[in-house]
Design a protein around this motif. Structure first.
Motif, PDB file in Angstrom:
ATOM      1  N   ASP A   1      17.441  34.867  47.705  1.00  0.00           N
ATOM      2  CA  ASP A   1      16.999  33.992  46.616  1.00  0.00           C
ATOM      3  C   ASP A   1      18.032  32.939  46.238  1.00  0.00           C
ATOM      4  O   ASP A   1      17.857  32.233  45.242  1.00  0.00           O
ATOM      5  CB  ASP A   1      16.588  34.785  45.364  1.00  0.00           C
ATOM      6  N   THR A   2      19.104  32.814  47.000  1.00  0.00           N
ATOM      7  CA  THR A   2      20.076  31.759  46.732  1.00  0.00           C
ATOM      8  C   THR A   2      19.561  30.446  47.310  1.00  0.00           C
ATOM      9  O   THR A   2      19.162  30.374  48.475  1.00  0.00           O
ATOM     10  CB  THR A   2      21.441  32.090  47.351  1.00  0.00           C
ATOM     11  N   THR A   3      19.546  29.413  46.484  1.00  0.00           N
ATOM     12  CA  THR A   3      19.210  28.047  46.896  1.00  0.00           C
ATOM     13  C   THR A   3      20.105  27.123  46.082  1.00  0.00           C
ATOM     14  O   THR A   3      20.855  27.571  45.206  1.00  0.00           O
ATOM     15  CB  THR A   3      17.732  27.701  46.602  1.00  0.00           C
ATOM     16  N   ILE A   4      20.030  25.820  46.340  1.00  0.00           N
ATOM     17  CA  ILE A   4      20.812  24.924  45.483  1.00  0.00           C
ATOM     18  C   ILE A   4      20.222  24.878  44.074  1.00  0.00           C
ATOM     19  O   ILE A   4      20.901  24.470  43.132  1.00  0.00           O
ATOM     20  CB  ILE A   4      20.963  23.507  46.063  1.00  0.00           C
ATOM     21  N   ASP A   5      18.973  25.324  43.912  1.00  0.00           N
ATOM     22  CA  ASP A   5      18.377  25.375  42.581  1.00  0.00           C
ATOM     23  C   ASP A   5      18.801  26.619  41.799  1.00  0.00           C
ATOM     24  O   ASP A   5      18.664  26.655  40.575  1.00  0.00           O
ATOM     25  CB  ASP A   5      16.854  25.330  42.681  1.00  0.00           C
ATOM     26  N   THR A   6      19.277  27.656  42.501  1.00  0.00           N
ATOM     27  CA  THR A   6      19.759  28.860  41.816  1.00  0.00           C
ATOM     28  C   THR A   6      21.277  28.995  41.910  1.00  0.00           C
ATOM     29  O   THR A   6      21.827  29.986  41.446  1.00  0.00           O
ATOM     30  CB  THR A   6      19.127  30.133  42.409  1.00  0.00           C
ATOM     31  N   PHE A   7      21.941  28.012  42.507  1.00  0.00           N
ATOM     32  CA  PHE A   7      23.380  28.092  42.727  1.00  0.00           C
ATOM     33  C   PHE A   7      24.131  28.387  41.430  1.00  0.00           C
ATOM     34  O   PHE A   7      25.072  29.178  41.402  1.00  0.00           O
ATOM     35  CB  PHE A   7      23.881  26.767  43.324  1.00  0.00           C
ATOM     36  N   ASP A   8      23.681  27.763  40.346  1.00  0.00           N
ATOM     37  CA  ASP A   8      24.343  27.962  39.052  1.00  0.00           C
ATOM     38  C   ASP A   8      23.550  28.829  38.087  1.00  0.00           C
ATOM     39  O   ASP A   8      24.041  29.146  37.008  1.00  0.00           O
ATOM     40  CB  ASP A   8      24.605  26.614  38.379  1.00  0.00           C
ATOM     41  N   TYR A   9      22.350  29.213  38.465  1.00  0.00           N
ATOM     42  CA  TYR A   9      21.559  30.020  37.536  1.00  0.00           C
ATOM     43  C   TYR A   9      20.538  30.825  38.303  1.00  0.00           C
ATOM     44  O   TYR A   9      19.586  30.273  38.860  1.00  0.00           O
ATOM     45  CB  TYR A   9      20.847  29.139  36.500  1.00  0.00           C
ATOM     46  N   LEU A  10      20.711  32.145  38.363  1.00  0.00           N
ATOM     47  CA  LEU A  10      19.766  33.050  39.032  1.00  0.00           C
ATOM     48  C   LEU A  10      19.493  34.204  38.079  1.00  0.00           C
ATOM     49  O   LEU A  10      20.122  35.243  38.119  1.00  0.00           O
ATOM     50  CB  LEU A  10      20.346  33.561  40.343  1.00  0.00           C
ATOM     51  N   GLY A  11      18.563  33.978  37.148  1.00  0.00           N
ATOM     52  CA  GLY A  11      18.270  34.994  36.145  1.00  0.00           C
ATOM     53  C   GLY A  11      19.270  34.950  34.999  1.00  0.00           C
ATOM     54  O   GLY A  11      18.912  34.948  33.842  1.00  0.00           O
ATOM     55  N   SER A  12      20.554  34.907  35.339  1.00  0.00           N
ATOM     56  CA  SER A  12      21.621  34.699  34.356  1.00  0.00           C
ATOM     57  C   SER A  12      22.759  34.011  35.068  1.00  0.00           C
ATOM     58  O   SER A  12      22.905  34.108  36.283  1.00  0.00           O
ATOM     59  CB  SER A  12      22.101  36.034  33.772  1.00  0.00           C
TER      60      SER A  12
ATOM     61  N   GLY B   1      28.299  30.950  39.087  1.00  0.00           N
ATOM     62  CA  GLY B   1      28.857  31.657  37.935  1.00  0.00           C
ATOM     63  C   GLY B   1      29.765  32.794  38.342  1.00  0.00           C
ATOM     64  O   GLY B   1      30.848  32.977  37.774  1.00  0.00           O
ATOM     65  N   GLY B   2      29.351  33.575  39.338  1.00  0.00           N
ATOM     66  CA  GLY B   2      30.179  34.673  39.815  1.00  0.00           C
ATOM     67  C   GLY B   2      31.478  34.187  40.427  1.00  0.00           C
ATOM     68  O   GLY B   2      32.540  34.785  40.223  1.00  0.00           O
ATOM     69  N   ALA B   3      31.414  33.090  41.179  1.00  0.00           N
ATOM     70  CA  ALA B   3      32.622  32.545  41.796  1.00  0.00           C
ATOM     71  C   ALA B   3      33.611  32.057  40.749  1.00  0.00           C
ATOM     72  O   ALA B   3      34.836  32.235  40.893  1.00  0.00           O
ATOM     73  CB  ALA B   3      32.251  31.415  42.752  1.00  0.00           C
ATOM     74  N   ARG B   4      33.107  31.452  39.681  1.00  0.00           N
ATOM     75  CA  ARG B   4      34.011  30.988  38.624  1.00  0.00           C
ATOM     76  C   ARG B   4      34.675  32.163  37.912  1.00  0.00           C
ATOM     77  O   ARG B   4      35.879  32.118  37.603  1.00  0.00           O
ATOM     78  CB  ARG B   4      33.244  30.107  37.631  1.00  0.00           C
ATOM     79  N   ALA B   5      33.910  33.212  37.639  1.00  0.00           N
ATOM     80  CA  ALA B   5      34.491  34.403  37.015  1.00  0.00           C
ATOM     81  C   ALA B   5      35.548  35.023  37.922  1.00  0.00           C
ATOM     82  O   ALA B   5      36.617  35.448  37.473  1.00  0.00           O
ATOM     83  CB  ALA B   5      33.399  35.417  36.690  1.00  0.00           C
ATOM     84  N   LEU B   6      35.249  35.083  39.213  1.00  0.00           N
ATOM     85  CA  LEU B   6      36.209  35.636  40.170  1.00  0.00           C
ATOM     86  C   LEU B   6      37.468  34.787  40.236  1.00  0.00           C
ATOM     87  O   LEU B   6      38.592  35.314  40.280  1.00  0.00           O
ATOM     88  CB  LEU B   6      35.567  35.731  41.552  1.00  0.00           C
ATOM     89  N   HIS B   7      37.314  33.474  40.245  1.00  0.00           N
ATOM     90  CA  HIS B   7      38.487  32.598  40.298  1.00  0.00           C
ATOM     91  C   HIS B   7      39.385  32.809  39.100  1.00  0.00           C
ATOM     92  O   HIS B   7      40.615  32.896  39.230  1.00  0.00           O
ATOM     93  CB  HIS B   7      38.041  31.132  40.388  1.00  0.00           C
ATOM     94  N   ASP B   8      38.793  32.907  37.924  1.00  0.00           N
ATOM     95  CA  ASP B   8      39.587  33.150  36.714  1.00  0.00           C
ATOM     96  C   ASP B   8      40.344  34.474  36.820  1.00  0.00           C
ATOM     97  O   ASP B   8      41.540  34.543  36.491  1.00  0.00           O
ATOM     98  CB  ASP B   8      38.676  33.179  35.482  1.00  0.00           C
ATOM     99  N   GLU B   9      39.668  35.526  37.287  1.00  0.00           N
ATOM    100  CA  GLU B   9      40.310  36.837  37.388  1.00  0.00           C
ATOM    101  C   GLU B   9      41.353  36.855  38.501  1.00  0.00           C
ATOM    102  O   GLU B   9      42.435  37.443  38.339  1.00  0.00           O
ATOM    103  CB  GLU B   9      39.251  37.911  37.649  1.00  0.00           C
ATOM    104  N   LEU B  10      41.061  36.212  39.591  1.00  0.00           N
ATOM    105  CA  LEU B  10      42.004  36.186  40.712  1.00  0.00           C
ATOM    106  C   LEU B  10      43.281  35.455  40.338  1.00  0.00           C
ATOM    107  O   LEU B  10      44.390  35.862  40.737  1.00  0.00           O
ATOM    108  CB  LEU B  10      41.328  35.529  41.922  1.00  0.00           C
ATOM    109  N   ARG B  11      43.160  34.403  39.570  1.00  0.00           N
ATOM    110  CA  ARG B  11      44.363  33.685  39.096  1.00  0.00           C
ATOM    111  C   ARG B  11      45.212  34.583  38.207  1.00  0.00           C
ATOM    112  O   ARG B  11      46.441  34.456  38.194  1.00  0.00           O
ATOM    113  CB  ARG B  11      43.943  32.423  38.339  1.00  0.00           C
ATOM    114  N   ARG B  12      44.558  35.489  37.474  1.00  0.00           N
ATOM    115  CA  ARG B  12      45.320  36.383  36.597  1.00  0.00           C
ATOM    116  C   ARG B  12      46.080  37.450  37.383  1.00  0.00           C
ATOM    117  O   ARG B  12      47.173  37.845  36.972  1.00  0.00           O
ATOM    118  CB  ARG B  12      44.375  37.057  35.592  1.00  0.00           C
ATOM    119  N   VAL B  13      45.499  37.919  38.481  1.00  0.00           N
ATOM    120  CA  VAL B  13      46.100  39.076  39.149  1.00  0.00           C
ATOM    121  C   VAL B  13      46.936  38.714  40.379  1.00  0.00           C
ATOM    122  O   VAL B  13      47.679  39.559  40.881  1.00  0.00           O
ATOM    123  CB  VAL B  13      45.017  40.095  39.573  1.00  0.00           C
ATOM    124  N   SER B  14      46.832  37.488  40.863  1.00  0.00           N
ATOM    125  CA  SER B  14      47.551  37.135  42.086  1.00  0.00           C
ATOM    126  C   SER B  14      48.891  36.479  41.789  1.00  0.00           C
ATOM    127  O   SER B  14      48.964  35.550  40.968  1.00  0.00           O
ATOM    128  CB  SER B  14      46.713  36.179  42.943  1.00  0.00           C
TER     129      SER B  14
END
Length: 329
Positions: free
Chosen positions: A120-131, A138-151
């Motif tokens: 169900d990933t498309t460019i129309d759901t890239f930033d919004y898929l249910g939430s 959204g998941g990649a941005r959350a991961l980037h923030d967390e990865l910057r904290r721990v690396s």
């Protein structure tokens, strides 16, 4: 992937049903006048800014095309992708589209996490898929923030929608065909990342059907795993299309599943069908599969990249190479 628990018989019934349903759930037709995919310079550390600029212009042109024909939904999503400061390594708007976003300084990164999404990933759901937290962006941005904290070293995250992700209500979601095609494309991305950042260590983080794509990219006889690949982690996985980690060429493999993830009920079968394979084989969180387990918490199928969550921290620690600190499931 979104569904309810299947049984072996239910899986076969679902296949028959989705042969019909897949017609209605097929990829949208190309928007008339949609610009062709842009011609891009080959990936090197020195060409990244040029690629970002070309893709930024392509997104803007595609947004204008959607506006001209009155496709307000597509126009709105493209407008979001075109926000200043976003960087896309690849982009295409035809049909369901393609989009590969980079968060962080790719050339300077010493640790790179590639998020490989599921159905169900498309460019129309890239930033919004249910939430927003369940979406690839959204998941990649959350991961980037967390990865910057721990690396302790510079990091980047690649949100990779670079394959034709199947729709949940289609027969493709039960077959390895899209994953085989996607695996070849994912290997090309890994080659590009090596050119952009030769010293970086790359980790694949693979969700749901994306874990089948990762299995195809890394597994297979007659070839070695990409030299830059430090490991991979699968979550919400229906299987990887392989029988065990022994088929993944010595790459460290982690697997986790949230306590409320419906995918636990998926049958682990592998049957010839439609000229390919139906089902994805062994359960990655089962003991015989041989993966290391990480604690994926109490959430559901699409909760592992939720900001502040336990599985997000564990995935970031895996990507950062701090695997001794991962809480085990």
């Amino acid at each position: 992937m979104r569904a309810r628990k299947w049984g072996r018989r239910g899986l076969l019934v679902a296949v028959a049903a989705t042969i019909v349903l897949s017609v209605g759930a097929a990829a949208r037709s190309a928007v008339p006048g949609t610009p062709s995919p842009p011609r891009l310079p080959a990936v090197t550390a020195g060409t990244l800014d040029a690629r970002y600029a070309v893709n930024r212009a392509a997104i803007a042109a595609s947004e204008r095309a959607a506006h001209r024909i009155g496709d307000r939904d597509r126009e709105r999503h493209l407008h979001q992708l075109a926000i200043s400061g976003r960087h896309f390594l690849s982009f295409g708007a035809a049909g369901d589209g393609q989009a590969v976003e980079v968060l962080g300084d790719l050339a300077a990164a010493r640790r790179i996490a590639v998020v490989v999404p599921g159905s169900d990933t498309t460019i129309d759901t890239f930033d919004y898929l249910g939430s927003r937290r369940a979406s690839l962006g959204g998941g990649a941005r959350a991961l980037h923030d967390e990865l910057r904290r721990v690396s302790p070293t510079p990091v980047a995250v690649v949100a990779w929608y670079g394959y034709r992700a199947p729709r949940t209500m289609s027969r493709d979601v039960l077959s390895t065909a899209r994953a085989t095609e996607g695996g070849s494309r994912l290997r090309r991305l890994l080659d590009e990342l090596r050119l952009a950042s030769p010293a970086a260590r790359v980790t694949l983080l693979c969700h749901s059907y994306g874990s089948v794509v990762c299995g195809s990219a890394v597994g297979g006889t007659g070839r070695a795993a990409p030299s830059s690949l430090a490991g991979l982690a699968v979550f919400g996985s229906p299987g990887m299309g392989v029988g065990s980690v022994a088929e993944l060429h010595g790459i460290p493999v982690w697997a986790g599943r949230g306590a409320d993830d419906w995918i636990a009920g998926a049958p682990h079968v592998s049957l010839p069908a439609f000229g390919g394979t139906l089902g994805f084989g062994a359960d990655p969180v089962s003991r015989p599969f041989g993966a290391k387990h990480f604690d994926a918490g109490t959430g559901g199928h699409s909760d592992c990249l939720a900001p502040g969550s336990l599985p997000l921290r564990n995935l970031a620690l895996i990507a950062a190479g701090r695997t001794s600190e991962v809480s085990r499931g």
